[in-house]
Design an enzyme around this catalytic site. Structure first.
Site, PDB file in Angstrom:
ATOM      1  N   ASN A   9       1.095  -1.435  -0.006  1.00 37.14           N
ATOM      2  CA  ASN A   9       0.215  -0.075  -0.132  1.00 37.14           C
ATOM      3  C   ASN A   9       1.087   1.207   0.252  1.00 37.14           C
ATOM      4  O   ASN A   9       1.631   1.437   1.071  1.00 37.14           O
ATOM      5  CB  ASN A   9      -0.648   0.367   1.518  1.00 37.14           C
ATOM      6  CG  ASN A   9      -2.204   1.521   1.464  1.00 37.14           C
ATOM      7  OD1 ASN A   9      -1.807   1.987   0.399  1.00 37.14           O
ATOM      8  ND2 ASN A   9      -1.987   1.134   2.661  1.00 37.14           N
ATOM      9  N   TRP A  10       1.121   1.798  -1.145  1.00 36.42           N
ATOM     10  CA  TRP A  10       1.652   3.062  -1.230  1.00 36.42           C
ATOM     11  C   TRP A  10       1.038   4.641  -0.654  1.00 36.42           C
ATOM     12  O   TRP A  10       1.798   5.643  -0.790  1.00 36.42           O
ATOM     13  CB  TRP A  10       2.556   3.294  -2.999  1.00 36.42           C
ATOM     14  CG  TRP A  10       2.961   2.619  -3.228  1.00 36.42           C
ATOM     15  CD1 TRP A  10       3.233   1.165  -2.743  1.00 36.42           C
ATOM     16  CD2 TRP A  10       3.013   2.259  -4.817  1.00 36.42           C
ATOM     17  NE1 TRP A  10       4.260   0.470  -3.724  1.00 36.42           N
ATOM     18  CE2 TRP A  10       4.041   1.023  -4.676  1.00 36.42           C
ATOM     19  CE3 TRP A  10       3.356   3.199  -5.944  1.00 36.42           C
ATOM     20  CZ2 TRP A  10       5.050   0.766  -6.105  1.00 36.42           C
ATOM     21  CZ3 TRP A  10       3.689   2.800  -7.323  1.00 36.42           C
ATOM     22  CH2 TRP A  10       4.854   1.385  -7.284  1.00 36.42           C
ATOM     23  N   LYS A  11       0.142   4.119   0.269  1.00 35.08           N
ATOM     24  CA  LYS A  11      -0.499   5.434   1.011  1.00 35.08           C
ATOM     25  C   LYS A  11      -0.457   6.503  -0.262  1.00 35.08           C
ATOM     26  O   LYS A  11      -0.544   6.452  -1.395  1.00 35.08           O
ATOM     27  CB  LYS A  11       0.069   5.310   1.300  1.00 35.08           C
ATOM     28  CG  LYS A  11       0.242   4.502   2.688  1.00 35.08           C
ATOM     29  CD  LYS A  11       0.509   4.201   4.405  1.00 35.08           C
ATOM     30  CE  LYS A  11       0.776   3.219   4.731  1.00 35.08           C
ATOM     31  NZ  LYS A  11       0.492   3.201   6.500  1.00 35.08           N
ATOM     32  N   HIS A  95      -9.279   0.628   5.335  1.00 36.12           N
ATOM     33  CA  HIS A  95      -8.022   1.002   5.841  1.00 36.12           C
ATOM     34  C   HIS A  95      -8.031   2.027   7.040  1.00 36.12           C
ATOM     35  O   HIS A  95      -9.119   2.781   7.057  1.00 36.12           O
ATOM     36  CB  HIS A  95      -7.454   1.710   4.909  1.00 36.12           C
ATOM     37  CG  HIS A  95      -5.999   1.146   5.498  1.00 36.12           C
ATOM     38  ND1 HIS A  95      -5.375   2.196   6.138  1.00 36.12           N
ATOM     39  CD2 HIS A  95      -4.491   0.500   4.994  1.00 36.12           C
ATOM     40  CE1 HIS A  95      -3.902   1.927   6.248  1.00 36.12           C
ATOM     41  NE2 HIS A  95      -3.464   1.260   5.815  1.00 36.12           N
ATOM     42  N   GLU A  97      -6.262   4.278   8.354  1.00 37.72           N
ATOM     43  CA  GLU A  97      -6.145   5.541   7.959  1.00 37.72           C
ATOM     44  C   GLU A  97      -7.131   6.201   7.169  1.00 37.72           C
ATOM     45  O   GLU A  97      -8.136   7.785   7.320  1.00 37.72           O
ATOM     46  CB  GLU A  97      -4.583   5.819   6.416  1.00 37.72           C
ATOM     47  CG  GLU A  97      -4.109   5.265   7.640  1.00 37.72           C
ATOM     48  CD  GLU A  97      -2.679   5.092   7.469  1.00 37.72           C
ATOM     49  OE1 GLU A  97      -2.035   5.511   5.733  1.00 37.72           O
ATOM     50  OE2 GLU A  97      -1.591   4.507   7.577  1.00 37.72           O
ATOM     51  N   GLU A 167      -5.225  -5.260  10.646  1.00 39.57           N
ATOM     52  CA  GLU A 167      -4.714  -4.841  11.115  1.00 39.57           C
ATOM     53  C   GLU A 167      -4.567  -3.934  12.111  1.00 39.57           C
ATOM     54  O   GLU A 167      -4.901  -2.874  11.738  1.00 39.57           O
ATOM     55  CB  GLU A 167      -4.754  -3.653   9.858  1.00 39.57           C
ATOM     56  CG  GLU A 167      -4.381  -3.994   8.182  1.00 39.57           C
ATOM     57  CD  GLU A 167      -3.370  -3.048   7.581  1.00 39.57           C
ATOM     58  OE1 GLU A 167      -2.198  -3.202   7.007  1.00 39.57           O
ATOM     59  OE2 GLU A 167      -4.051  -2.109   7.226  1.00 39.57           O
ATOM     60  N   GLY A 173       2.734   1.995  10.814  1.00 36.55           N
ATOM     61  CA  GLY A 173       3.712   2.892  10.879  1.00 36.55           C
ATOM     62  C   GLY A 173       3.859   3.306  12.180  1.00 36.55           C
ATOM     63  O   GLY A 173       4.775   4.091  11.876  1.00 36.55           O
ATOM     64  N   SER A 213       3.860  -2.846  10.295  1.00 33.20           N
ATOM     65  CA  SER A 213       5.346  -3.164  10.070  1.00 33.20           C
ATOM     66  C   SER A 213       6.146  -4.384  10.548  1.00 33.20           C
ATOM     67  O   SER A 213       6.341  -4.687  10.365  1.00 33.20           O
ATOM     68  CB  SER A 213       5.333  -2.694  12.414  1.00 33.20           C
ATOM     69  OG  SER A 213       5.009  -0.601  12.259  1.00 33.20           O
ATOM     70  N   GLY A 234       2.873  -1.278   4.305  1.00 38.67           N
ATOM     71  CA  GLY A 234       3.152   0.396   3.975  1.00 38.67           C
ATOM     72  C   GLY A 234       4.264   0.285   4.146  1.00 38.67           C
ATOM     73  O   GLY A 234       4.939   0.213   3.020  1.00 38.67           O
ATOM     74  N   GLY A 235       4.849   0.732   4.832  1.00 30.33           N
ATOM     75  CA  GLY A 235       6.439   1.316   4.678  1.00 30.33           C
ATOM     76  C   GLY A 235       7.706   0.930   4.208  1.00 30.33           C
ATOM     77  O   GLY A 235       8.058   1.196   3.163  1.00 30.33           O
TER      78      GLY A 235
HETATM   79  C1  PEP Z   1      -0.737  -0.420   6.109  1.00 24.57           C
HETATM   80  O1  PEP Z   1      -0.649   0.564   5.994  1.00 24.57           O
HETATM   81  O2  PEP Z   1      -1.738  -0.516   5.378  1.00 24.57           O
HETATM   82  C2  PEP Z   1      -0.017  -0.352   6.903  1.00 24.57           C
HETATM   83  C3  PEP Z   1       0.455  -1.256   7.551  1.00 24.57           C
HETATM   84  O3  PEP Z   1       1.823   0.557   7.202  1.00 24.57           O
HETATM   85  P1  PEP Z   1       2.821   0.203   7.820  1.00 24.57           P
HETATM   86  O4  PEP Z   1       3.764  -1.785   7.430  1.00 24.57           O
HETATM   87  O5  PEP Z   1       3.917   0.672   6.889  1.00 24.57           O
HETATM   88  O6  PEP Z   1       2.660  -0.221   8.830  1.00 24.57           O
END
Ligand code: PEP
Length: 249
Positions: A9-11, A95, A97, A167, A173, A213, A234-235
């Site tokens: 997920n590039w957000k 999600h 966010e 999640e 994050g 993470s 994500g990251g």
């Molecule tokens: C996400 O954006 O769904 C996520 C899990 O982010 P991260 O891996 O950065 O925690």
């Protein structure tokens, strides 16, 4: 057998040019991998260019949301019908966010999910508890309510087009990931809920990703858990080497 699914997920990261360059590099690195699904979710604005860059690729493209209608007076919204026409395969819904910053609710996720499915797209439906909810012993109740709301009116036949992403909000994050055992416990709980609502075959078939993470250093232990079928990242999906390592777990 549940095919593993690793999604990035590039957000709201990467310009269109950066997204295309990144997708091309990934494509080179991940060529030929067929025993797992690989999905990336660029920003909406980069979607068409990334799809173009990935013609004939084993990497599938997702978006980070889609509307519950195909057209109408919904300024700034994205129609799943247009996404289907573009070649999108998955839509990420619910999600944390979106829930936190855009007032996303289970009811809206449910409406969006129904329309995504109606358009022949697949969905990654995200659920997860906050730290406060976990610490007050409410994790299962929260997950149960979210799943109930998101899957309201969804029939057994549509389950094959749905991936659940667990999640925990406190792990997204933050660098704090759930331990593989903590994650697996909730995944098993989710599978139990699917068995109760549908049947044990559906529960055995549905794929449940963990997100929060996930990094090259912890993906292997997470993926070794019996109820973890993939990762939503994500990251660590924003660097080529790191995402490659995640896909290859
Ligand atoms: C996400 O954006 O769904 C996520 C899990 O982010 P991260 O891996 O950065 O925690």
């Amino acid at each position: 057998m549940r095919k593993p699914i690793i999604a990035g997920n590039w957000k709201m990261y990467k310009t269109v040019a950066e997204s295309v360059a990144f997708a091309k590099q990934l494509n080179e690195k991940l060529k030929g991998i067929q025993d797992r699904e690989i999905v990336i979710a660029p920003t909406f604005i980069a979607t068409a260019s990334v799809i173009d860059a990935l013609r004939f690729s084993n990497i599938q493209v997702a978006t980070q949301d889609a509307h519950w209608e195909n057209e109408g007076a919904y300024t700034s919204s994205i129609s799943p019908a247009s996404l289907k026409g573009l070649g999108i395969k998955y839509v990420i819904l619910g999600h944390s966010e979106k829930r936190q910053f855009d007032n996303e609710t289970d009811e809206r996720v449910n409406r969006k999910l129904k329309n995504v499915l109606k358009n022949g797209l697949k969905a990654i439906v995200c659920v997860g508890e906050t730290l406060q909810e976990r610490e007050s012993g409410k994790t299962e109740k929260v997950i149960e309510n979210q799943l109930k709301g998101c899957l309201e009116g969804i029939g057994l036949g549509d389950l094959a087009s749905i991936v659940i992403a667990y999640e925990p909000v406190w792990a997204i994050g933050t660098g704090k990931n759930a331990t593989p055992e903590q994650a697996n416990e909730v995944h098993a709980f989710i599978r139990g809920l699917v068995a109760k609502k549908y049947n044990s075959e559906a529960a055995g078939n549905i794929r449940i990703q963990y997100g929060g993470s996930v990094k090259p250093e912890n993906v292997k232990q997470l993926m070794a858990q019996p109820d973890i079928d993939g990762a939503l990242v994500g990251g660590a999906s924003l660097k080529v080497d790191s995402f490659e390592a995640l896909v290859r777990f």
